[in-house]
Design a protein around this motif. Structure first.
Motif, short mmCIF file in Angstrom:
data_model
loop_
_atom_site.label_atom_id
_atom_site.label_comp_id
_atom_site.label_asym_id
_atom_site.label_seq_id
_atom_site.Cartn_x
_atom_site.Cartn_y
_atom_site.Cartn_z
N GLY A 1 66.09 -30.40 -50.60
CA GLY A 1 64.97 -31.34 -50.63
C GLY A 1 63.67 -30.69 -50.21
N GLU A 2 62.78 -31.49 -49.70
CA GLU A 2 61.48 -30.99 -49.23
C GLU A 2 61.45 -30.99 -47.70
OE1 GLU A 2 58.30 -33.24 -50.94
OE2 GLU A 2 58.26 -32.03 -52.77
N LEU A 3 60.91 -29.93 -47.14
CA LEU A 3 60.75 -29.82 -45.69
C LEU A 3 59.28 -29.66 -45.35
CD1 LEU A 3 63.57 -27.32 -44.64
CD2 LEU A 3 63.64 -29.81 -44.65
N ARG A 4 58.93 -30.20 -44.20
CA ARG A 4 57.61 -29.91 -43.63
C ARG A 4 57.81 -28.85 -42.57
NH1 ARG A 4 53.15 -32.42 -44.78
NH2 ARG A 4 53.20 -34.28 -46.09
N LEU A 5 57.19 -27.71 -42.79
CA LEU A 5 57.37 -26.57 -41.90
C LEU A 5 56.12 -26.37 -41.06
CD1 LEU A 5 58.99 -24.19 -44.53
CD2 LEU A 5 60.16 -25.61 -42.85
N ASN B 1 52.88 -25.26 -39.41
CA ASN B 1 51.70 -24.53 -39.86
C ASN B 1 51.63 -24.34 -41.38
OD1 ASN B 1 50.81 -24.30 -37.21
ND2 ASN B 1 51.79 -22.31 -36.92
N ILE B 2 52.47 -25.08 -42.12
CA ILE B 2 52.40 -25.07 -43.59
C ILE B 2 51.86 -26.43 -44.01
CG2 ILE B 2 53.68 -24.79 -45.73
CD1 ILE B 2 53.62 -22.28 -44.00
N ASP B 3 50.75 -26.46 -44.74
CA ASP B 3 50.03 -27.71 -44.96
C ASP B 3 50.59 -28.57 -46.08
OD1 ASP B 3 49.32 -26.22 -47.12
OD2 ASP B 3 47.15 -26.24 -46.74
N ARG B 4 51.71 -28.20 -46.65
CA ARG B 4 52.29 -29.00 -47.73
C ARG B 4 53.82 -28.97 -47.60
NH1 ARG B 4 51.59 -23.93 -49.17
NH2 ARG B 4 53.09 -22.88 -50.54
N PRO B 5 54.48 -30.00 -48.08
CA PRO B 5 55.95 -29.96 -48.08
C PRO B 5 56.46 -28.82 -48.95
CG PRO B 5 55.14 -32.18 -48.53
CD PRO B 5 53.96 -31.27 -48.63
N VAL B 6 57.55 -28.22 -48.56
CA VAL B 6 58.12 -27.07 -49.27
C VAL B 6 59.50 -27.44 -49.79
CG1 VAL B 6 58.85 -24.67 -49.08
CG2 VAL B 6 56.84 -25.46 -47.82
N SER B 7 59.70 -27.29 -51.10
CA SER B 7 61.03 -27.50 -51.67
C SER B 7 61.91 -26.31 -51.35
CB SER B 7 60.93 -27.67 -53.19
OG SER B 7 60.21 -28.84 -53.53
N VAL B 8 63.11 -26.58 -50.83
CA VAL B 8 63.96 -25.49 -50.36
C VAL B 8 65.36 -25.61 -50.95
CG1 VAL B 8 62.69 -25.30 -48.20
CG2 VAL B 8 64.71 -26.77 -48.31
N PRO C 1 62.12 -37.90 -33.46
CA PRO C 1 60.70 -38.23 -33.31
C PRO C 1 59.97 -38.22 -34.65
CG PRO C 1 61.37 -36.72 -31.58
CD PRO C 1 62.53 -36.81 -32.53
N PHE C 2 59.21 -39.27 -34.93
CA PHE C 2 58.45 -39.33 -36.17
C PHE C 2 57.22 -38.44 -36.06
CE2 PHE C 2 59.72 -43.46 -38.53
CZ PHE C 2 61.06 -43.17 -38.33
N GLU C 3 56.89 -37.80 -37.16
CA GLU C 3 55.75 -36.87 -37.19
C GLU C 3 54.46 -37.65 -37.39
OE1 GLU C 3 54.43 -32.76 -39.52
OE2 GLU C 3 56.16 -33.94 -40.19
N ASN C 4 53.46 -37.35 -36.58
CA ASN C 4 52.14 -37.97 -36.72
C ASN C 4 51.31 -37.13 -37.68
OD1 ASN C 4 49.66 -39.19 -36.44
ND2 ASN C 4 49.28 -38.39 -34.37
N LEU C 5 51.09 -37.63 -38.89
CA LEU C 5 50.34 -36.89 -39.91
C LEU C 5 48.87 -37.26 -39.95
CD1 LEU C 5 52.91 -37.09 -42.87
CD2 LEU C 5 52.66 -35.29 -41.14
N SER C 6 48.44 -38.09 -39.03
CA SER C 6 47.07 -38.59 -39.08
C SER C 6 46.06 -37.59 -38.53
CB SER C 6 46.95 -39.90 -38.28
OG SER C 6 47.84 -40.86 -38.77
N GLY C 7 46.54 -36.63 -37.76
CA GLY C 7 45.60 -35.73 -37.09
C GLY C 7 44.89 -36.41 -35.95
N ASP C 8 45.36 -37.60 -35.56
CA ASP C 8 44.72 -38.37 -34.50
C ASP C 8 45.73 -38.56 -33.38
OD1 ASP C 8 43.49 -40.14 -32.84
OD2 ASP C 8 43.19 -41.72 -34.32
N PRO C 9 45.52 -37.93 -32.23
CA PRO C 9 46.48 -38.07 -31.12
C PRO C 9 46.70 -39.50 -30.70
CG PRO C 9 44.91 -36.30 -30.70
CD PRO C 9 44.40 -37.04 -31.89
N ASP C 10 45.72 -40.38 -30.96
CA ASP C 10 45.86 -41.78 -30.57
C ASP C 10 46.96 -42.49 -31.33
OD1 ASP C 10 43.80 -41.51 -28.79
OD2 ASP C 10 42.27 -42.33 -30.11
#
Length: 560
Positions: free
Chosen positions: A140-144, A146-153, A179-188
């Motif tokens: 499937g796709e992974l978020r790695l 420091n990689i700014d896009r999902p990567v198919s592996v 833990p769910f990943e916060n993709l907003s770039g907003d720590p809040d």
């Protein structure tokens, strides 16, 4: 890129022995394999190495050769295990070293690889053909990091072909909400992601179909390991829920998926878009939506499989998958699965509840006689096995309902919801009770709860049918017909839906249409009026009950 799994711990236990083993592997296994494939070691990294090759085929050949030798190689003490990542990309060469984004991606793939395995990118997989390509399974796709896009592996884990089935589990499987990943770039927004995970963990724990890992344990494991499979291994989790939170303006999107860690299969995935309002209300809404989709998704994954040897829990899950199939007469098959589950584990509450369900025959399936007394016996056995199981209380309520004891059924279903407010089937049968009492408002409210809690739940058609029954009871035959049609769109062969539809049409003076519906009903189930009087749960108002039965007889149900 490759490194040794658990290297620091091994050094802490035996520094001299670990270094000796590492040097021996480097000179006797790694270097010859890379040289044979035309590659070169760019640099070593203490416990690993970075290598480049003139072709992907050569790189894969070398990687697999190393991993296979290490897997078969006898070792003094703990064996040395490597994980590897491989990517195809342009690089810059300077002073013998290589640079570029491709190097970084190979390193991230290595960190996400299985111990003893090889993880490759989509670009590398496309360069492979034939048997070598078939060595890899989609990851499937992974978020790695420091990689700014999902990567198919694609994964290689040492197997030469995909296993035809998952290994059997010996007890209720364990599920972890990571833990769910916060993709907003907003720590809040971290508090929203954390809150969703906490509430999701708590709500799932109310379903006794599986064991749920505590949130703090999941967080600690996630902090100490990189890849999902590694975290699952630390927790001993058979399933993981992973997800992400993204906020843009006044909109929030939460994505979630359920993964079987034993096969890496994605069982269920969805995303939920909501407007930002009251955050607690929003959080509750999202958690209800995820649970309402996730639990049926897990159940649907247990359609009858190819395997011949399964655990008691899996047999019970297969039984429920069959029991909830309203399109086919599968209750007999479901009963066999539940009985097989109890042969292995006599206290399996899922199977005990299943036999209560089968004997209640809530869908009036042909070939399975309703036995309300036996249904109550099995439900009580489930409660004896685990009186904290909301599902067991719900099945006791369902069996009681089909014994025509509406007040008793209501008390038991209420107890079920006290233990698990998210149990859709309990809401559905409270809608049924309200409809048989001709309480339109209560039937609508309980039915709406089912649809809101679990839009994919097998109980939804039953909830919609309750609206039809309630409307029939107050003489609103047009509305009853509309709701019956809506339920039949979901399950066209449901006998209860066909009966309500036929009776409503007859009361509206549309006899020919009613007769056609009865013809269809009799094709499915050649019932007679005495059977209906004896087997159906009667309406609370005797006058409405006689009106209903009279309409069915006029529409064509044989009198004797």
């Amino acid at each position: 890129m490759a490194d040794v799994v658990g290297y620091s711990a091994a050094m802490g236990r035996d520094e001299a022995g670990t270094l000796a083993q590492l040097f021996e592997i480097q000179s006797g296994v790694v270097d010859p394999a890379i040289a044979a494939a035309g590659g070169r070691v760019v640099k070593t990294t203490g416990d690993g190495f970075l290598a480049e090759f003139p072709s992907v085929v050569g790189a894969v050949d070398a990687a697999l050769a190393i991993q296979r030798v290490l897997a078969d190689r006898p070792a003094v003490g703990a064996p040395m295990v490597m994980r590897m990542g491989l990517h195809l990309a342009d690089v810059v060469v300077r002073d013998g070293d290589i640079f570029g984004d491709g190097v970084n991606l190979a390193a991230r793939l290595e960190q996400a690889a299985d111990p003893g395995g090889l993880l490759i990118s989509e670009s590398a997989r496309q360069a492979l053909v034939g048997d070598l390509a078939d060595e890899f399974l989609s990851g499937g796709e992974l978020r790695l990091k420091n990689i700014d896009r999902p990567v198919s592996v694609w994964r290689w884990t040492g197997a030469t072909e995909r296993p035809p089935e998952a290994p059997a589990v010996t007890e209720r499987p364990k599920i972890a909400v990571l833990p769910f990943e916060n993709l907003s770039g907003d720590p809040d927004q971290e508090h929203l992601a954390s809150g969703v995970v906490e509430d999701l963990t708590t709500t799932l724990s109310r379903f006794h179909w599986f064991r749920v890992v505590a949130r703090l344990s999941s967080e600690a494991a996630a902090a100490g390991a990189g890849h999902r499979d590694q975290i699952a291994g630390l927790l001993g989790a058979d399933y993981v829920v992973v997800g992400s939170v993204r906020r843009a303006g006044d909109r929030i999107r939460i994505a979630a998926q359920l993964v079987d860690t034993r096969t890496s299969d994605h069982i269920w995935a969805d995303r939920f878009d909501r407007s930002v309002g009251d955050l607690f209300e929003l959080q509750d809404d999202i958690v209800r939506s995820i649970v309402g989709a996730l639990v049926p998704g897990l159940l649907a994954s247990f359609q009858p499989r190819r395997r011949t040897s399964v655990s008691s829990w899996e047999q019970a899950m297969r039984g429920w998958s069959l029991a909830f199939d309203q399109e086919r007469a599968t209750l007999g098959e479901a009963r066999e699965a539940f009985e097989a589950a109890l042969d292995d584990d006599a206290s399996n509450t899922l199977a005990l509840c299943g036999l209560a369900f089968v004997h209640s025959n809530p869908y009036y399936q042909v070939g399975v006689e309703r036995d309300a007394e036996a249904a109550l016996v099995w439900a009580n056995r489930a409660l004896d096995a685990d009186d904290g199981d909301a599902f067991a209380w719900a099945l006791a309520g369902i069996a009681t309902f089909h014994s025509s004891d509406l007040p008793g059924a209501e008390r038991l279903l209420t107890k079920a919801l006290q233990r698990n407010p998210s149990l859709a089937i309990a809401h559905a049968y409270l809608a049924r009770i309200a409809s048989f009492r001709h309480d339109v408002d209560a039937a609508e409210r309980w039915a709406a709860n089912v649809v809101e809690l679990s839009p994919s739940d097998p109980s939804v058609p039953l909830a919609i049918l309750s609206r039809a029954t309630a409307r029939f009871g107050v003489g609103d035959y047009e509305a009853a017909l509309a709701s019956a049609n809506e339920a039949l769109r979901l399950v066209p062969s449901n006998p209860s839906g066909l009966r309500v539809k036929a009776a409503s049409l007859e009361m509206l003076g549309r006899h020919d249409e009613a007769a056609a519906v009865i013809d269809r009903l009799l094709e499915l189930d050649p019932v007679r009026m005495p059977w209906l009087r004896a087997e159906l749960t009667p309406f609370e108002d005797p006058g409405v009950w006689e009106t209903y039965l009279g309409a069915l007889e006029r529409a064509g149900v044989p009198a004797t």
